[in-house]
Design a protein around this motif. Structure first.
Motif, PDB file in Angstrom:
ATOM      1  N   TYR A 139      -0.809 -20.376  22.248  1.00 59.07           N
ATOM      2  CA  TYR A 139      -0.158 -19.078  22.420  1.00 59.07           C
ATOM      3  C   TYR A 139      -0.612 -18.122  21.321  1.00 59.07           C
ATOM      4  N   ILE A 140      -0.557 -16.830  21.628  1.00 63.66           N
ATOM      5  CA  ILE A 140      -0.635 -15.783  20.610  1.00 63.66           C
ATOM      6  C   ILE A 140       0.728 -15.113  20.607  1.00 63.66           C
ATOM      7  N   LYS A 141       1.465 -15.257  19.502  1.00 69.69           N
ATOM      8  CA  LYS A 141       2.853 -14.805  19.472  1.00 69.69           C
ATOM      9  C   LYS A 141       3.202 -14.238  18.100  1.00 69.69           C
ATOM     10  N   ARG A 142       4.275 -13.464  18.092  1.00 72.77           N
ATOM     11  CA  ARG A 142       4.827 -12.955  16.837  1.00 72.77           C
ATOM     12  C   ARG A 142       5.892 -13.937  16.351  1.00 72.77           C
ATOM     13  N   ILE A 143       5.869 -14.232  15.055  1.00 68.03           N
ATOM     14  CA  ILE A 143       6.741 -15.257  14.491  1.00 68.03           C
ATOM     15  C   ILE A 143       7.778 -14.624  13.565  1.00 68.03           C
ATOM     16  N   PHE A 144       9.013 -15.062  13.732  1.00 66.78           N
ATOM     17  CA  PHE A 144      10.100 -14.616  12.856  1.00 66.78           C
ATOM     18  C   PHE A 144      10.800 -15.847  12.282  1.00 66.78           C
ATOM     19  N   MET A 145      11.042 -15.818  10.978  1.00 70.05           N
ATOM     20  CA  MET A 145      11.734 -16.902  10.303  1.00 70.05           C
ATOM     21  C   MET A 145      13.228 -16.582  10.288  1.00 70.05           C
ATOM     22  N   GLU A 146      14.037 -17.449  10.882  1.00 65.46           N
ATOM     23  CA  GLU A 146      15.465 -17.208  10.990  1.00 65.46           C
ATOM     24  C   GLU A 146      16.215 -17.791   9.793  1.00 65.46           C
ATOM     25  N   ALA A 147      17.435 -17.299   9.589  1.00 63.35           N
ATOM     26  CA  ALA A 147      18.224 -17.707   8.427  1.00 63.35           C
ATOM     27  C   ALA A 147      18.583 -19.191   8.456  1.00 63.35           C
ATOM     28  N   ASP A 148      18.683 -19.778   9.655  1.00 62.34           N
ATOM     29  CA  ASP A 148      19.063 -21.191   9.754  1.00 62.34           C
ATOM     30  C   ASP A 148      17.874 -22.135   9.601  1.00 62.34           C
ATOM     31  N   GLY A 149      16.692 -21.578   9.278  1.00 61.15           N
ATOM     32  CA  GLY A 149      15.508 -22.408   9.095  1.00 61.15           C
ATOM     33  C   GLY A 149      14.671 -22.584  10.340  1.00 61.15           C
ATOM     34  N   SER A 150      15.154 -22.091  11.473  1.00 64.72           N
ATOM     35  CA  SER A 150      14.371 -22.186  12.703  1.00 64.72           C
ATOM     36  C   SER A 150      13.325 -21.076  12.740  1.00 64.72           C
ATOM     37  N   VAL A 151      12.396 -21.198  13.666  1.00 65.46           N
ATOM     38  CA  VAL A 151      11.345 -20.204  13.852  1.00 65.46           C
ATOM     39  C   VAL A 151      11.505 -19.597  15.241  1.00 65.46           C
ATOM     40  N   ARG A 193       0.814  -1.211   0.000  1.00 67.85           N
ATOM     41  CA  ARG A 193       0.000   0.000   0.000  1.00 67.85           C
ATOM     42  C   ARG A 193       0.852   1.267   0.000  1.00 67.85           C
ATOM     43  N   ILE A 194       1.969   1.224   0.716  1.00 64.40           N
ATOM     44  CA  ILE A 194       2.829   2.408   0.779  1.00 64.40           C
ATOM     45  C   ILE A 194       3.653   2.554  -0.492  1.00 64.40           C
ATOM     46  N   GLY A 195       4.012   1.405  -1.088  1.00 64.87           N
ATOM     47  CA  GLY A 195       4.868   1.430  -2.262  1.00 64.87           C
ATOM     48  C   GLY A 195       6.339   1.310  -1.925  1.00 64.87           C
ATOM     49  N   VAL A 196       6.633   0.570  -0.832  1.00 64.90           N
ATOM     50  CA  VAL A 196       8.023   0.318  -0.455  1.00 64.90           C
ATOM     51  C   VAL A 196       8.244  -1.187  -0.427  1.00 64.90           C
ATOM     52  N   SER A 197       9.470  -1.603  -0.219  1.00 57.41           N
ATOM     53  CA  SER A 197       9.781  -3.028  -0.189  1.00 57.41           C
ATOM     54  C   SER A 197       9.359  -3.641   1.144  1.00 57.41           C
ATOM     55  N   SER A 198       9.127  -4.952   1.121  1.00 54.47           N
ATOM     56  CA  SER A 198       8.834  -5.667   2.363  1.00 54.47           C
ATOM     57  C   SER A 198      10.014  -5.604   3.319  1.00 54.47           C
ATOM     58  N   VAL A 199      11.218  -5.523   2.766  1.00 49.55           N
ATOM     59  CA  VAL A 199      12.418  -5.412   3.602  1.00 49.55           C
ATOM     60  C   VAL A 199      12.384  -4.120   4.411  1.00 49.55           C
ATOM     61  N   ALA A 200      11.904  -3.039   3.783  1.00 52.11           N
ATOM     62  CA  ALA A 200      11.829  -1.754   4.482  1.00 52.11           C
ATOM     63  C   ALA A 200      10.863  -1.828   5.660  1.00 52.11           C
ATOM     64  N   VAL A 201       9.681  -2.406   5.424  1.00 51.25           N
ATOM     65  CA  VAL A 201       8.694  -2.508   6.499  1.00 51.25           C
ATOM     66  C   VAL A 201       9.193  -3.446   7.591  1.00 51.25           C
ATOM     67  N   ASN A 202       9.851  -4.528   7.194  1.00 56.08           N
ATOM     68  CA  ASN A 202      10.403  -5.446   8.185  1.00 56.08           C
ATOM     69  C   ASN A 202      11.439  -4.743   9.053  1.00 56.08           C
ATOM     70  N   ALA A 238       3.026 -18.962   7.685  1.00 53.79           N
ATOM     71  CA  ALA A 238       3.757 -17.979   8.485  1.00 53.79           C
ATOM     72  C   ALA A 238       4.487 -16.980   7.603  1.00 53.79           C
ATOM     73  N   ARG A 239       4.305 -15.703   7.926  1.00 47.20           N
ATOM     74  CA  ARG A 239       5.047 -14.625   7.275  1.00 47.20           C
ATOM     75  C   ARG A 239       5.779 -13.842   8.350  1.00 47.20           C
ATOM     76  N   ASN A 240       6.973 -13.468   8.037  1.00 43.87           N
ATOM     77  CA  ASN A 240       7.888 -12.905   9.015  1.00 43.87           C
ATOM     78  C   ASN A 240       7.306 -11.681   9.715  1.00 43.87           C
ATOM     79  N   GLY A 241       7.309 -11.712  11.044  1.00 44.33           N
ATOM     80  CA  GLY A 241       6.933 -10.557  11.833  1.00 44.33           C
ATOM     81  C   GLY A 241       5.461 -10.408  12.131  1.00 44.33           C
ATOM     82  N   ASN A 242       4.617 -11.342  11.683  1.00 45.04           N
ATOM     83  CA  ASN A 242       3.189 -11.249  11.943  1.00 45.04           C
ATOM     84  C   ASN A 242       2.808 -12.013  13.213  1.00 45.04           C
TER      85      ASN A 242
END
Length: 238
Positions: free
Chosen positions: A188-200, A26-35, A173-177
């Protein structure tokens, strides 16, 4: 007051029922920027991006940028708005033409497998939402459920005893949601982050990490984690 940008962004995203990728679109920026805003890698939003983010999150840009003042876009300045009437309803009242009803649920552990199951809370009053809201968000009302949060681990966005609406159709799962999850038979209600090593990484918004530490689910132990749906709306007490 939410002193960090990442906390204000995360809170506003949840209250607006948006995820990071949708806000970026909606803003017109990259997902990396919002992350970067959501993780704290970027400490500020300025200029046009600030105004667009505030508009789509329905918050005041001063609050979003600094944490000062009121969150509501109508809560500051010399703009006055006429109060709108609040329609109340009793149990059993028929739905209006533009309304949908969302069941309020409780959870119970299933016998044998240890998995959690939804169970309709027959004593609780179902939530009502406007059909237009569901249409704008792209939600199928039959896939929405409402549950009650227990504890303050996701404060300030989700306070203790808040009503949280979950989109059970959104289980990828999408990063940061924020998601409702079943981890080893616990809810649980939690925020999820996908790590570079494949872990959550399972994270709480509450900044007190002594009481609410993050934890990791290793890639090889992924079967222990089940996503029940994404949190799309929250109703907190004042």
């Amino acid at each position: 007051m939410s002193t960090l940008l990442k906390d204000r962004i995360s809170e506003a995203l949840l209250l607006a029922g948006l995820d990071q990728s949708e806000l970026a679109r909606r803003i017109g920026v990259s997902s990396v920027a919002v992350n970067g805003w959501c993780t704290g890698a970027t400490k500020s939003i300025k200029g046009e991006n600030l105004l667009k983010a505030a508009m789509h999150l329905n918050v005041h840009p001063i609050w979003l940028a600094t944490g000062k003042g009121e969150r509501s876009p109508h809560g500051q300045g010399n703009i006055s708005t006429e109060p709108r009437p609040i329609r109340t309803f009793e149990d059993g009242d028929p739905l209006e033409e533009d309304e949908v009803e969302v069941a309020r649920l409780t959870l119970k552990a299933s016998a044998g497998g240890g998995r959690l199951q939804w169970e309709i809370d027959t004593k609780g009053t179902p939530n009502r939402f406007r059909k237009g809201w569901c249409n704008r968000k792209g939600f199928d009302p039959t896939k929405l459920v409402t549950i009650m949060a227990d504890g303050d681990s996701m404060s300030p966005a989700v306070q203790d005893c808040a009503s949280v609406t979950i989109n059970t159709a959104d289980v990828n799962a999408r990063n940061g949601n924020v998601y409702a999850i079943d981890y080893q038979g616990q809810f649980y209600i939690k925020r999820i982050f996908m790590e570079a090593d494949g872990s959550v990484r399972i994270s709480s918004d509450n900044p007190d990490k002594i009481r609410h530490p993050d934890w990791h689910v290793n890639k090889g132990n992924g079967d222990a984690l089940r996503i029940l749906g994404r949190a799309v709306q929250v109703q907190n007490d004042i």
